[in-house]
Write a protein that holds these residues in place. Sequence first.
Motif, PDB file in Angstrom:
ATOM      1  N   HIS A  97      -7.262  -0.392   0.304  1.00 21.73           N
ATOM      2  CA  HIS A  97      -6.949  -1.824   0.195  1.00 21.73           C
ATOM      3  C   HIS A  97      -7.500  -2.481   1.453  1.00 21.73           C
ATOM      4  O   HIS A  97      -7.054  -2.202   2.565  1.00 21.73           O
ATOM      5  CB  HIS A  97      -5.426  -2.010   0.099  1.00 21.73           C
TER       6      HIS A  97
ATOM      7  N   CYS B 251       0.823  -1.212   0.000  1.00 21.93           N
ATOM      8  CA  CYS B 251       0.000   0.000   0.000  1.00 21.93           C
ATOM      9  C   CYS B 251       0.856   1.260   0.000  1.00 21.93           C
ATOM     10  O   CYS B 251       0.515   2.250  -0.673  1.00 21.93           O
ATOM     11  CB  CYS B 251      -0.941  -0.009   1.200  1.00 21.93           C
TER      12      CYS B 251
ATOM     13  N   ARG C  41      -1.828   3.664  -1.542  1.00 19.22           N
ATOM     14  CA  ARG C  41      -3.173   3.258  -1.160  1.00 19.22           C
ATOM     15  C   ARG C  41      -3.285   3.240   0.355  1.00 19.22           C
ATOM     16  O   ARG C  41      -2.281   3.201   1.071  1.00 19.22           O
ATOM     17  CB  ARG C  41      -3.512   1.877  -1.743  1.00 19.22           C
TER      18      ARG C  41
END
Length: 320
Positions: free
Chosen positions: A225, A115, A120
């Motif tokens: 995520h 991530c 993310r």
Amino acid sequence: MVQSVRVAALIGAPTDVGAADRGASMGPEALRVAGLQEALAGRGLEVLDRGNLNGPGNPWRPAVDGYRHLHEVVHWNRQVHDAVYAQLQASRLPILLGGDHCLGIGSISAAARHCREKNRTLRVLWLDAHTDFNTRELSPSGNLHGMSVACLCGFGPRELVELSGQVPAIEPRAVRQIGIRSVDPAEKRFVHEQGLNVFDMRYIDEMGMRRAMRGALSGMDERTHLHVSFDVDFLDPVIAPGVGTTVPGGPTYREAQLCMEMIADTGQLCSLDIMELNPAFDMHNRTAMLAVDLVESLFGKSTLMRPVDADGGIGAARGE
């Protein structure tokens, strides 16, 4: 909303080195025997079974300096981290088949690293009877499966807290814990100090699973995520006896199905752990088959196709 990942990769991690009881090492094969790959394929996914990771056996020794089997736990989590990270980099959805829940350190560290690199936001749903937020100073046993979330948040041995390449791997605010009903007294104080978001069984009893899940899933956007770490002892042992640390009073079958269905409704599940299945305590693989049934719901199986309203509820389908 992110586009669903259509290729899932099964990664077996057959170990119980972090647990209080032996037997979770047989969990990956029990899930395969229960038809996990076929069930996922039936939900429209392409499924790649990457087999089992290799690591040291369980030496079954007492704790040293507050940790049981630290060397072995570190080895297994490094293997898990590398395997999960590789599948995420290949744009696949890794499904880790445990094994005890200490392995969540490796899988979530990999998701956190991924991530950061992809810009993310990681949201972790920790489905469990326990907060797993002990440290060696707080733990009465030294079993590392009871320290996983603490390690991810930076409280633990250096070899584990640094797995993701950043300390801490995640902040407590990234975690939503659901189904909690067994917490050591000192651990409870530490959970409050760190501000973990916990939807325990009293909350679920009073407010219902739907409200708990809406709270746990709130604030996500298309850059989120979603990682689900599903400890099978999350479930009430009446329906899921095949775990080493049973705690009465967990979610019922329908509550668990609703939990999984609401996660599926987000369309943002990107990685998954299935942890602590222990066939040594099961009856005719009953718990493994239930786990597979619930995982199907995570990927879209439901009793009725219904429209979802704008804020994630199902009121429109029920005339509410």
